[in-house]
Design a protein around this motif. Structure first.
Motif, PDB file in Angstrom:
ATOM      1  N   LEU A  86      52.533  68.950 -26.515  1.00  0.00           N
ATOM      2  CA  LEU A  86      52.643  69.908 -25.396  1.00  0.00           C
ATOM      3  C   LEU A  86      53.170  69.236 -24.126  1.00  0.00           C
ATOM      4  N   ILE A  87      54.101  69.893 -23.419  1.00  0.00           N
ATOM      5  CA  ILE A  87      54.598  69.306 -22.167  1.00  0.00           C
ATOM      6  C   ILE A  87      53.474  69.193 -21.148  1.00  0.00           C
ATOM      7  N   ARG A  88      52.511  70.118 -21.210  1.00  0.00           N
ATOM      8  CA  ARG A  88      51.368  70.079 -20.301  1.00  0.00           C
ATOM      9  C   ARG A  88      50.603  68.762 -20.406  1.00  0.00           C
ATOM     10  N   LEU A  98      63.137  69.831 -22.386  1.00  0.00           N
ATOM     11  CA  LEU A  98      62.425  71.051 -22.802  1.00  0.00           C
ATOM     12  C   LEU A  98      61.744  71.720 -21.611  1.00  0.00           C
ATOM     13  N   LYS A  99      61.178  70.900 -20.725  1.00  0.00           N
ATOM     14  CA  LYS A  99      60.520  71.460 -19.541  1.00  0.00           C
ATOM     15  C   LYS A  99      61.512  72.290 -18.729  1.00  0.00           C
ATOM     16  N   GLY A 100      62.733  71.738 -18.559  1.00  0.00           N
ATOM     17  CA  GLY A 100      63.764  72.449 -17.798  1.00  0.00           C
ATOM     18  C   GLY A 100      64.111  73.783 -18.439  1.00  0.00           C
ATOM     19  N   VAL A 101      64.317  73.777 -19.752  1.00  0.00           N
ATOM     20  CA  VAL A 101      64.685  75.010 -20.474  1.00  0.00           C
ATOM     21  C   VAL A 101      63.541  76.022 -20.371  1.00  0.00           C
ATOM     22  N   LEU A 102      62.341  75.534 -20.567  1.00  0.00           N
ATOM     23  CA  LEU A 102      61.177  76.423 -20.569  1.00  0.00           C
ATOM     24  C   LEU A 102      60.970  77.089 -19.205  1.00  0.00           C
ATOM     25  N   ARG A 103      61.108  76.295 -18.146  1.00  0.00           N
ATOM     26  CA  ARG A 103      60.946  76.864 -16.798  1.00  0.00           C
ATOM     27  C   ARG A 103      62.011  77.916 -16.540  1.00  0.00           C
ATOM     28  N   ILE A 232      48.665  79.362 -25.515  1.00  0.00           N
ATOM     29  CA  ILE A 232      47.405  78.647 -25.258  1.00  0.00           C
ATOM     30  C   ILE A 232      47.137  78.598 -23.746  1.00  0.00           C
ATOM     31  N   GLN A 233      48.185  78.251 -22.980  1.00  0.00           N
ATOM     32  CA  GLN A 233      48.020  78.183 -21.522  1.00  0.00           C
ATOM     33  C   GLN A 233      47.659  79.554 -20.956  1.00  0.00           C
ATOM     34  N   ALA A 234      48.229  80.594 -21.582  1.00  0.00           N
ATOM     35  CA  ALA A 234      47.991  81.955 -21.086  1.00  0.00           C
ATOM     36  C   ALA A 234      46.557  82.406 -21.352  1.00  0.00           C
ATOM     37  N   GLU A 236      42.967  81.191 -21.737  1.00  0.00           N
ATOM     38  CA  GLU A 236      41.711  81.137 -20.972  1.00  0.00           C
ATOM     39  C   GLU A 236      41.937  81.415 -19.493  1.00  0.00           C
ATOM     40  N   ALA A 237      43.034  80.869 -18.934  1.00  0.00           N
ATOM     41  CA  ALA A 237      43.258  81.039 -17.493  1.00  0.00           C
ATOM     42  C   ALA A 237      43.468  82.514 -17.145  1.00  0.00           C
ATOM     43  N   THR A 238      44.226  83.206 -17.978  1.00  0.00           N
ATOM     44  CA  THR A 238      44.470  84.622 -17.665  1.00  0.00           C
ATOM     45  C   THR A 238      43.216  85.453 -17.943  1.00  0.00           C
ATOM     46  N   ALA A 239      42.452  85.057 -18.964  1.00  0.00           N
ATOM     47  CA  ALA A 239      41.160  85.728 -19.197  1.00  0.00           C
ATOM     48  C   ALA A 239      40.294  85.609 -17.946  1.00  0.00           C
ATOM     49  N   GLY A 240      40.274  84.418 -17.372  1.00  0.00           N
ATOM     50  CA  GLY A 240      39.485  84.193 -16.153  1.00  0.00           C
ATOM     51  C   GLY A 240      40.006  85.020 -14.994  1.00  0.00           C
ATOM     52  N   LEU A 241      41.309  85.135 -14.893  1.00  0.00           N
ATOM     53  CA  LEU A 241      41.878  85.927 -13.806  1.00  0.00           C
ATOM     54  C   LEU A 241      41.479  87.402 -13.955  1.00  0.00           C
ATOM     55  N   VAL A 242      41.578  87.906 -15.183  1.00  0.00           N
ATOM     56  CA  VAL A 242      41.174  89.302 -15.440  1.00  0.00           C
ATOM     57  C   VAL A 242      39.693  89.486 -15.090  1.00  0.00           C
ATOM     58  N   PRO A 275      40.611  81.245 -11.376  1.00  0.00           N
ATOM     59  CA  PRO A 275      40.121  80.925 -12.720  1.00  0.00           C
ATOM     60  C   PRO A 275      40.212  79.437 -13.055  1.00  0.00           C
ATOM     61  N   VAL A 276      41.263  78.742 -12.552  1.00  0.00           N
ATOM     62  CA  VAL A 276      41.350  77.292 -12.785  1.00  0.00           C
ATOM     63  C   VAL A 276      40.941  76.622 -11.481  1.00  0.00           C
ATOM     64  N   GLN A 277      39.798  75.934 -11.497  1.00  0.00           N
ATOM     65  CA  GLN A 277      39.249  75.395 -10.256  1.00  0.00           C
ATOM     66  C   GLN A 277      39.630  73.937 -10.029  1.00  0.00           C
ATOM     67  N   ALA A 333      53.938  83.929 -12.204  1.00  0.00           N
ATOM     68  CA  ALA A 333      54.290  85.343 -11.981  1.00  0.00           C
ATOM     69  C   ALA A 333      53.911  86.185 -13.194  1.00  0.00           C
ATOM     70  N   LEU A 334      54.197  85.634 -14.381  1.00  0.00           N
ATOM     71  CA  LEU A 334      53.858  86.355 -15.616  1.00  0.00           C
ATOM     72  C   LEU A 334      52.347  86.581 -15.696  1.00  0.00           C
ATOM     73  N   ALA A 335      51.580  85.536 -15.396  1.00  0.00           N
ATOM     74  CA  ALA A 335      50.121  85.626 -15.507  1.00  0.00           C
ATOM     75  C   ALA A 335      49.559  86.695 -14.580  1.00  0.00           C
TER      76      ALA A 335
HETATM   77  C1  HEM Z   1      51.056  83.926 -18.732  1.00  0.00           C
HETATM   78  C2  HEM Z   1      50.175  83.012 -18.602  1.00  0.00           C
HETATM   79  C3  HEM Z   1      50.459  81.541 -18.437  1.00  0.00           C
HETATM   80  C4  HEM Z   1      51.409  80.739 -19.009  1.00  0.00           C
HETATM   81  C5  HEM Z   1      52.471  81.143 -20.012  1.00  0.00           C
HETATM   82  C6  HEM Z   1      51.212  79.396 -18.500  1.00  0.00           C
HETATM   83  C7  HEM Z   1      51.962  78.281 -18.859  1.00  0.00           C
HETATM   84  C8  HEM Z   1      51.749  77.012 -18.383  1.00  0.00           C
HETATM   85  C9  HEM Z   1      52.442  75.818 -18.837  1.00  0.00           C
HETATM   86  C10 HEM Z   1      53.496  75.764 -19.938  1.00  0.00           C
HETATM   87  C11 HEM Z   1      51.981  74.768 -18.123  1.00  0.00           C
HETATM   88  C12 HEM Z   1      52.396  73.298 -18.278  1.00  0.00           C
HETATM   89  C13 HEM Z   1      53.521  72.992 -17.325  1.00  0.00           C
HETATM   90  C14 HEM Z   1      53.955  71.548 -17.351  1.00  0.00           C
HETATM   91  O1  HEM Z   1      53.159  70.667 -17.736  1.00  0.00           O
HETATM   92  O2  HEM Z   1      55.096  71.307 -16.986  1.00  0.00           O
HETATM   93  C15 HEM Z   1      50.986  75.290 -17.201  1.00  0.00           C
HETATM   94  C16 HEM Z   1      50.313  74.524 -16.288  1.00  0.00           C
HETATM   95  C17 HEM Z   1      49.345  75.026 -15.471  1.00  0.00           C
HETATM   96  N1  HEM Z   1      48.892  76.325 -15.408  1.00  0.00           N
HETATM   97 FE1  HEM Z   1      49.608  77.902 -16.412  1.00  0.00          FE
HETATM   98  N2  HEM Z   1      50.156  79.417 -17.625  1.00  0.00           N
HETATM   99  C18 HEM Z   1      49.678  80.704 -17.564  1.00  0.00           C
HETATM  100  C19 HEM Z   1      48.633  81.166 -16.813  1.00  0.00           C
HETATM  101  C20 HEM Z   1      47.969  80.432 -15.897  1.00  0.00           C
HETATM  102  C21 HEM Z   1      46.932  80.936 -15.021  1.00  0.00           C
HETATM  103  C22 HEM Z   1      46.406  82.373 -14.993  1.00  0.00           C
HETATM  104  C23 HEM Z   1      46.537  79.896 -14.251  1.00  0.00           C
HETATM  105  C24 HEM Z   1      45.518  79.893 -13.172  1.00  0.00           C
HETATM  106  C25 HEM Z   1      45.358  80.899 -12.394  1.00  0.00           C
HETATM  107  C26 HEM Z   1      47.309  78.742 -14.640  1.00  0.00           C
HETATM  108  C27 HEM Z   1      47.188  77.490 -14.073  1.00  0.00           C
HETATM  109  C28 HEM Z   1      47.902  76.388 -14.460  1.00  0.00           C
HETATM  110  C29 HEM Z   1      47.723  75.067 -13.871  1.00  0.00           C
HETATM  111  C30 HEM Z   1      46.710  74.666 -12.788  1.00  0.00           C
HETATM  112  C31 HEM Z   1      48.624  74.227 -14.503  1.00  0.00           C
HETATM  113  C32 HEM Z   1      48.868  72.746 -14.185  1.00  0.00           C
HETATM  114  C33 HEM Z   1      47.807  71.877 -14.693  1.00  0.00           C
HETATM  115  C34 HEM Z   1      47.971  70.485 -14.168  1.00  0.00           C
HETATM  116  O3  HEM Z   1      48.893  70.183 -13.373  1.00  0.00           O
HETATM  117  O4  HEM Z   1      47.141  69.637 -14.514  1.00  0.00           O
HETATM  118  N3  HEM Z   1      48.165  79.099 -15.635  1.00  0.00           N
HETATM  119  N4  HEM Z   1      50.866  76.650 -17.376  1.00  0.00           N
END
Ligand code: HEM
Length: 374
Positions: A86-88, A98-103, A232-234, A236-242, A275-277, A333-335
């Protein structure tokens, strides 16, 4: 978001995550201890906005401990392989294309019409009015995953099991996961990888992402892992937002019978009850940072919620809960759009925020604030 009774402050920033009302603590922390060493936790803590920004921007601050690409509990399993791709979870150059394309592809996703799409996806989900808490818990973990998969072009109607697999994997990634959850997460990883391999080129916009990533030299397996990563990223964080939006609606008595607009509720929750503290960074070298001397192997707890609450509103360009810098969330924005659509769908099916806000606790976590409705 005032609570009815005053309660003792949390004892540290990890307890704050699931404390009933951590906002006053976070404000004081950001103002009085923007960067410090917590000896009891064995962590550096960054809580001021400038300090959080500095840590997230520093090249020696990595998303994983340098000698441990995958958590030991997952290493050697299919869940570990997925995690490691995972890029995360990676720094360095190999995943930059991949990060560039994905963003770029995430920024192109069409968000208009999300409300109607989510309502259609919700048709397959039961809502038992006798046990609304259980129904809401199920919806908030299922519907965002289905909505993001649908937005990527993956055929989702009649496939709620995909969300169950994503939830199982996401739970296994938690440092609090039990042996049983880790085993379930590994099975889910195997299932998700097979499903994504078969679905990868099925529909736009995902096939555009795949073509561009292949052209940039990214291996197909890594593309598949990161497409799963979006779900996966979507999850728990989005569940928390909801969930936190429902609590905000349930506690808000200022509007009488009229509900506040959901985009305002989402913005407020992202700022004040996110949701993400926190997130973590691991030092790959000895560095001087925020006036302190840190050593290779040290860990910094980056308290995004304190950075947010400690700042004056006018100075807040984007919610801190989405992170900053190299690993900032590309799904922000999607979240927010998906969460608003899920809350609207729940309200349409009869969920009552006021009664939900009377009976809930927070799920145990060291970084995510996610209500569990009783
Ligand atoms: C549609 C829902 C979401 C998608 C598809 C998504 C996708 C991603 C991806 C791919 C990354 C990794 C980026 C990278 O490493 O370059 C990321 C990071 C992150 N996301 Fe999301 N995310 C979503 C929802 C959320 C929500 C709802 C939150 C919090 C409100 C959130 C908070 C974060 C944070 C804090 C990071 C960075 C973590 C770090 O820097 O350690 N995400 N997300």
């Amino acid at each position: 978001m005032p609570l009815p009774t005053a309660m003792p402050m949390p004892s540290d920033p990890l307890c704050a995550v699931t404390h009933p009302d951590p906002a006053p603590y976070y404000r004081i922390l950001a103002a009085q201890r923007p960067f410090y060493r917590d000896e009891a936790l064995g962590l550096w803590v960054a809580s001021g906005a400038a300090e959080v920004q500095a840590v997230l921007a520093h090249p020696a601050c990595r998303v994983r401990p340098p000698a441990q690409a995958v958590p030991p509990a997952l290493a050697g399993s299919p869940a570990g392989t997925l995690f490691g791709g995972l890029i995360r979870m990676n720094d360095g150059d190999w995943h930059a294309p991949l990060k560039g394309v994905l963003r770029k592809r995430m920024a192109c996703l069409a968000l208009a019409g999300m409300g109607a799409r989510v309502l259609a996806l919700a048709q397959d989900l039961p809502f038992d009015a006798v046990r609304p808490g259980a129904a809401v818990n199920h919806w908030m973990f299922t519907l965002p995953v289905l909505a993001v998969a649908d937005a990527l072009g993956l055929p989702m109607t009649g496939k709620p099991s995909v969300a169950g697999q994503v939830v199982a994997f996401a739970r296994a990634m938690s440092p609090l996961a039990t042996a049983q959850e880790i085993a379930a997460g590994s099975e889910a990883a195997t299932w998700l990888q097979a499903w994504m391999r078969a679905s990868l080129s099925s529909a736009p916009p995902l096939d555009a992402l795949v073509h561009e990533a292949l052209a940039a030299g990214v291996a197909r397996e890594i593309i598949a892992a990161n497409a799963i990563g979006l779900l996966i990223q979507a999850c728990e964080a989005t569940a928390g937002l909801v969930g936190n939006m429902l609590l905000c609606l349930g506690r808000d008595t200022s509007h009488g019978r009229e509900r506040p607009a959901l985009d305002c509720v989402a913005a407020r929750v992202l700022r004040e009850d996110p949701p993400v503290q926190n997130t973590r960074r691991f030092l790959a070298a000895d560095v001087r940072l925020c006036g302190a001397q840190l050593q290779a192997g040290d860990t910094v707890l980056v308290v995004l919620a304190a950075a947010s609450l400690g700042q004056r509103e006018a100075a807040t360009p984007a919610p801190w809960t989405f992170g900053r810098g190299h690993h900032a969330c590309p799904g922000d924005a999607l979240a927010s759009t998906v969460a608003q659509a899920v809350v609207a769908a729940l309200l349409a099916r009869g969920a009552d925020p006021a009664s939900l806000a009377h009976a809930f606790r927070y799920r145990p976590s060291v970084n995510a604030r996610i209500p569990y409705f009783l």
